[in-house]
Design an enzyme around this catalytic site. Sequence first.
Site, PDB file in Angstrom:
ATOM      1  N   SER A  45       3.490   6.808  -3.532  1.00  0.00           N
ATOM      2  CA  SER A  45       2.101   7.288  -3.402  1.00  0.00           C
ATOM      3  C   SER A  45       1.392   6.816  -2.144  1.00  0.00           C
ATOM      4  O   SER A  45       0.249   7.212  -1.896  1.00  0.00           O
ATOM      5  CB  SER A  45       1.294   6.874  -4.627  1.00  0.00           C
ATOM      6  OG  SER A  45       1.643   7.667  -5.745  1.00  0.00           O
ATOM      7  N   THR A  79      -1.495   1.899  -2.206  1.00  0.00           N
ATOM      8  CA  THR A  79      -0.256   1.476  -2.841  1.00  0.00           C
ATOM      9  C   THR A  79       0.681   2.657  -3.106  1.00  0.00           C
ATOM     10  O   THR A  79       0.290   3.816  -3.037  1.00  0.00           O
ATOM     11  CB  THR A  79      -0.555   0.787  -4.187  1.00  0.00           C
ATOM     12  OG1 THR A  79      -1.253   1.731  -5.023  1.00  0.00           O
ATOM     13  CG2 THR A  79      -1.416  -0.445  -3.994  1.00  0.00           C
ATOM     14  N   GLY A  80       1.905   2.310  -3.444  1.00  0.00           N
ATOM     15  CA  GLY A  80       2.871   3.299  -3.901  1.00  0.00           C
ATOM     16  C   GLY A  80       3.817   2.629  -4.875  1.00  0.00           C
ATOM     17  O   GLY A  80       4.322   1.539  -4.590  1.00  0.00           O
TER      18      GLY A  80
END
Length: 293
Positions: free
Chosen positions: A61, A231-232
């Site tokens: 993401s 973030t991811g």
Amino acid sequence: MRSFIVFLCLVPTLLFARQTQLETQLKEAIKGKKAEIGIAVIIDGKDTVTVNNDIHYPLMSVFKFHQALALADYMGKQRQSLETRLPIKKSDLKPDTYSPLRDKYPQGGIEMSIADLLKYTLQQSDNNACDILFDYQGGPNAVNKYIHSLGIRECAIAGTETAMHEDLNLCYENWTTPLAAAELVEIFRKKPLFPKVYKDFIFQTMIECQTGQDRLVAPLLDKKVTVGHKTGTGDLNAKGQQIGCNDIGFVLLPGGRTYSIAVFVKDSEENNQANSKIIADISRIVYEYVVQH
């Protein structure tokens, strides 16, 4: 005069030694971890340190940051407001994905401003909101072309959130190097890419990010600094490894010093909490280095 010349000659050597010191600390911090870990730091726009930068890391993401920049460019060219409203149908709200938007409006049948959709994507990492915006702005390929037009070549954006959930292997098709991600953060902060109203909105929305509070921001919460980040987080692959646990962002210190940082944890056999702690530890090391030097 001679001593002054000698001093000038020593400056690059000292800077290199300090950067090597940070690189050594970072390598020590990730030693023995059951994952591929990539790091990039750009301090005050010039001093750059990387670790394991020659690997392609799944963006997960994090690519919603890339999407937001391309969206702002698109809207600027269309002269559209952030208050432009988009229809949201029930079919847009996929059931088997992370989506606070769907949880709040399970039946769809509403309209929502682009500003609010961006808050869902950047602050809460909402996957359905992401794909609704992809539909509006021309899909992943349009985002990929825009990011490459900025001179960021070591990345690719090829698939939507829906596509990645249907085929986890596609997660690896959305990739970046750590340095490319950190450079994109630098470009966003420093260059007039699109009208200021869009930039200010994205900037503030990243500062208010609600995901990954145990990653880059964790060691900085009491430091009187400004942190904006994205973030991811990936699912487990067929080997039981977490595909990606990532965080990228900027840190603004009192007195005007700044740095951009990107940390990617790929194919990790650690659990998500441990992966997040790796990122937090790296963030602490970088912050302490910048403050001390």
